[in-house]
Design a protein around this motif. Structure first.
Motif, PDB file in Angstrom:
ATOM      1  N   ASP A 154       5.700  12.376  -4.566  1.00  0.00           N
ATOM      2  CA  ASP A 154       4.436  12.068  -3.902  1.00  0.00           C
ATOM      3  C   ASP A 154       3.332  12.932  -4.511  1.00  0.00           C
ATOM      4  O   ASP A 154       3.306  14.147  -4.317  1.00  0.00           O
ATOM      5  CB  ASP A 154       4.564  12.340  -2.403  1.00  0.00           C
ATOM      6  CG  ASP A 154       3.293  12.014  -1.649  1.00  0.00           C
ATOM      7  OD1 ASP A 154       2.326  11.533  -2.272  1.00  0.00           O
ATOM      8  OD2 ASP A 154       3.260  12.237  -0.429  1.00  0.00           O
ATOM      9  N   SER A 156       0.063  12.537  -3.965  1.00  0.00           N
ATOM     10  CA  SER A 156      -1.187  12.292  -3.243  1.00  0.00           C
ATOM     11  C   SER A 156      -1.962  13.562  -2.915  1.00  0.00           C
ATOM     12  O   SER A 156      -3.137  13.490  -2.534  1.00  0.00           O
ATOM     13  CB  SER A 156      -0.907  11.511  -1.954  1.00  0.00           C
ATOM     14  OG  SER A 156      -0.034  12.227  -1.108  1.00  0.00           O
ATOM     15  N   TRP A 176       2.754   4.818  -2.080  1.00  0.00           N
ATOM     16  CA  TRP A 176       1.478   4.106  -2.206  1.00  0.00           C
ATOM     17  C   TRP A 176       0.288   4.848  -1.615  1.00  0.00           C
ATOM     18  O   TRP A 176      -0.863   4.511  -1.908  1.00  0.00           O
ATOM     19  CB  TRP A 176       1.581   2.721  -1.564  1.00  0.00           C
ATOM     20  CG  TRP A 176       2.502   1.812  -2.316  1.00  0.00           C
ATOM     21  CD1 TRP A 176       3.723   1.374  -1.919  1.00  0.00           C
ATOM     22  CD2 TRP A 176       2.287   1.254  -3.619  1.00  0.00           C
ATOM     23  NE1 TRP A 176       4.288   0.574  -2.885  1.00  0.00           N
ATOM     24  CE2 TRP A 176       3.432   0.481  -3.940  1.00  0.00           C
ATOM     25  CE3 TRP A 176       1.253   1.341  -4.552  1.00  0.00           C
ATOM     26  CZ2 TRP A 176       3.565  -0.200  -5.137  1.00  0.00           C
ATOM     27  CZ3 TRP A 176       1.383   0.658  -5.762  1.00  0.00           C
ATOM     28  CH2 TRP A 176       2.527  -0.103  -6.036  1.00  0.00           C
ATOM     29  N   LYS A 177       0.520   5.864  -0.793  1.00  0.00           N
ATOM     30  CA  LYS A 177      -0.634   6.584  -0.253  1.00  0.00           C
ATOM     31  C   LYS A 177      -1.415   7.316  -1.343  1.00  0.00           C
ATOM     32  O   LYS A 177      -2.522   7.788  -1.099  1.00  0.00           O
ATOM     33  CB  LYS A 177      -0.199   7.552   0.841  1.00  0.00           C
ATOM     34  CG  LYS A 177       0.709   8.686   0.407  1.00  0.00           C
ATOM     35  CD  LYS A 177       1.043   9.563   1.629  1.00  0.00           C
ATOM     36  CE  LYS A 177       1.934  10.732   1.259  1.00  0.00           C
ATOM     37  NZ  LYS A 177       2.225  11.583   2.430  1.00  0.00           N
ATOM     38  N   PHE A 180      -5.073   6.381  -1.924  1.00  0.00           N
ATOM     39  CA  PHE A 180      -6.140   6.898  -1.062  1.00  0.00           C
ATOM     40  C   PHE A 180      -6.513   8.339  -1.402  1.00  0.00           C
ATOM     41  O   PHE A 180      -7.341   8.941  -0.725  1.00  0.00           O
ATOM     42  CB  PHE A 180      -5.723   6.802   0.408  1.00  0.00           C
ATOM     43  CG  PHE A 180      -5.429   5.396   0.843  1.00  0.00           C
ATOM     44  CD1 PHE A 180      -6.455   4.474   1.026  1.00  0.00           C
ATOM     45  CD2 PHE A 180      -4.123   4.979   1.050  1.00  0.00           C
ATOM     46  CE1 PHE A 180      -6.185   3.173   1.414  1.00  0.00           C
ATOM     47  CE2 PHE A 180      -3.853   3.676   1.442  1.00  0.00           C
ATOM     48  CZ  PHE A 180      -4.887   2.773   1.621  1.00  0.00           C
ATOM     49  N   LYS A 181      -5.913   8.883  -2.458  1.00  0.00           N
ATOM     50  CA  LYS A 181      -6.221  10.258  -2.852  1.00  0.00           C
ATOM     51  C   LYS A 181      -7.652  10.344  -3.364  1.00  0.00           C
ATOM     52  O   LYS A 181      -8.051   9.559  -4.229  1.00  0.00           O
ATOM     53  CB  LYS A 181      -5.263  10.732  -3.946  1.00  0.00           C
ATOM     54  CG  LYS A 181      -5.353  12.221  -4.246  1.00  0.00           C
ATOM     55  CD  LYS A 181      -4.629  12.592  -5.512  1.00  0.00           C
ATOM     56  CE  LYS A 181      -5.504  12.357  -6.737  1.00  0.00           C
ATOM     57  NZ  LYS A 181      -6.695  13.256  -6.768  1.00  0.00           N
ATOM     58  N   GLU A 200       3.419  -2.770   2.534  1.00  0.00           N
ATOM     59  CA  GLU A 200       2.820  -2.262   1.307  1.00  0.00           C
ATOM     60  C   GLU A 200       1.658  -3.137   0.858  1.00  0.00           C
ATOM     61  O   GLU A 200       0.626  -2.633   0.391  1.00  0.00           O
ATOM     62  CB  GLU A 200       3.887  -2.175   0.212  1.00  0.00           C
ATOM     63  CG  GLU A 200       4.897  -1.058   0.454  1.00  0.00           C
ATOM     64  CD  GLU A 200       6.064  -1.127  -0.503  1.00  0.00           C
ATOM     65  OE1 GLU A 200       6.625  -0.057  -0.815  1.00  0.00           O
ATOM     66  OE2 GLU A 200       6.439  -2.238  -0.934  1.00  0.00           O
ATOM     67  N   ILE A 203      -1.287  -2.209   2.880  1.00  0.00           N
ATOM     68  CA  ILE A 203      -1.861  -0.938   2.432  1.00  0.00           C
ATOM     69  C   ILE A 203      -2.754  -1.153   1.215  1.00  0.00           C
ATOM     70  O   ILE A 203      -3.877  -0.646   1.138  1.00  0.00           O
ATOM     71  CB  ILE A 203      -0.742   0.076   2.101  1.00  0.00           C
ATOM     72  CG1 ILE A 203      -0.050   0.536   3.382  1.00  0.00           C
ATOM     73  CG2 ILE A 203      -1.295   1.278   1.332  1.00  0.00           C
ATOM     74  CD1 ILE A 203       1.169   1.411   3.141  1.00  0.00           C
ATOM     75  N   HIS A 208      -9.910   1.158  -1.202  1.00  0.00           N
ATOM     76  CA  HIS A 208      -9.455   2.455  -1.720  1.00  0.00           C
ATOM     77  C   HIS A 208     -10.158   2.862  -3.001  1.00  0.00           C
ATOM     78  O   HIS A 208     -10.119   4.020  -3.394  1.00  0.00           O
ATOM     79  CB  HIS A 208      -7.934   2.439  -1.957  1.00  0.00           C
ATOM     80  CG  HIS A 208      -7.425   1.206  -2.631  1.00  0.00           C
ATOM     81  ND1 HIS A 208      -7.733   0.898  -3.934  1.00  0.00           N
ATOM     82  CD2 HIS A 208      -6.643   0.209  -2.178  1.00  0.00           C
ATOM     83  CE1 HIS A 208      -7.148  -0.230  -4.265  1.00  0.00           C
ATOM     84  NE2 HIS A 208      -6.473  -0.678  -3.216  1.00  0.00           N
TER      85      HIS A 208
END
Length: 214
Positions: A154, A156, A176-177, A180-181, A200, A203, A208
């Motif tokens: 991860d 992010s 997948w987060k 949004f980073k 997903e 999302i 984004h």
């Protein structure tokens, strides 16, 4: 007193024994036929930019370990099977390129590269990315496509990361987060094994601001 020397694409098979007397900071030896380096190469301690793009090295020469001021090191398109531990001691490195080789693992010592900004190691044989990579706060661009990755950490929370290419691997899941980073710009994940779930897809349909290539 030449500071920038470019002698690429000349079919050079070996360098002169006295090359260590050079005072250049930029040396481009790309597209030659080099397999090793003379001992005096270690005396080029002032070198900051060093390019061995498309040569015939099967390993990173030991002479490189003495070049503590290196900021840019390029071994694209050689036959290198491993990144030696001493690369992690070149703590001024900002740009590190090992793409198109035969590398299977990233050594733990690379966690010491606190200034690393670009790291391209696509088209190799890497199965796993080390967990410490998420702690590399200076890393902006990471290219790990066309390896054998089965999972991704991860990323992010990585402060500087803006561009990630992990296409052409064996990924079935993805964090997948990351989309949004803050500061994230490009994410290339095509040609993997995952099939997006409804969650997903939902999302990824949210705003984004990231360019995604699926």
């Amino acid at each position: 007193k030449v500071k920038k020397l470019s002698i690429g694409a000349n079919g050079i098979e070996e360098l002169p024994e006295n090359i260590g007397i050079l005072t250049c900071t930029n040396l481009n030896l790309g597209k030659n036929k080099l397999k090793d380096l003379p001992e005096s190469f270690k005396d080029l301690t002032q070198i900051k930019h060093l390019i061995f793009y498309e040569n015939e090295f099967e390993k990173v020469p030991e002479e490189i370990k003495a070049l503590k001021e290196l900021e840019h090191l390029d071994f694209y398109k050689n036959h290198i099977q491993e990144i030696p531990d001493f690369i992690g001691n070149l703590e001024d490195l900002k740009y590190l390129y090992f793409s198109y080789n035969e590398i299977e693992a990233i050594p733990d010592t690379l966690r010491n590269l606190k200034k690393l900004t670009y790291f391209y190691i696509h088209h190799n044989k890497i199965v796993n990315l080390p967990d410490f990579i998420v702690e590399m706060d200076s890393l902006e661009r990471l290219g790990v496509g066309y390896n054998k990755l089965i999972s991704m950490p991860d990323m992010s929370e990585m402060q500087s990361l803006m561009d990630l290419n992990c296409e052409g691997n064996l990924l079935e899941d993805f964090p997948w987060k990351l989309v949004f980073k803050p500061g994230m710009q490009f994410l290339i994940v095509r040609d993997n094994l995952f099939e997006l779930s409804d969650e997903e897809i939902e999302i990824l349909q949210q705003p984004h601001g990231v360019v995604i290539s699926l």
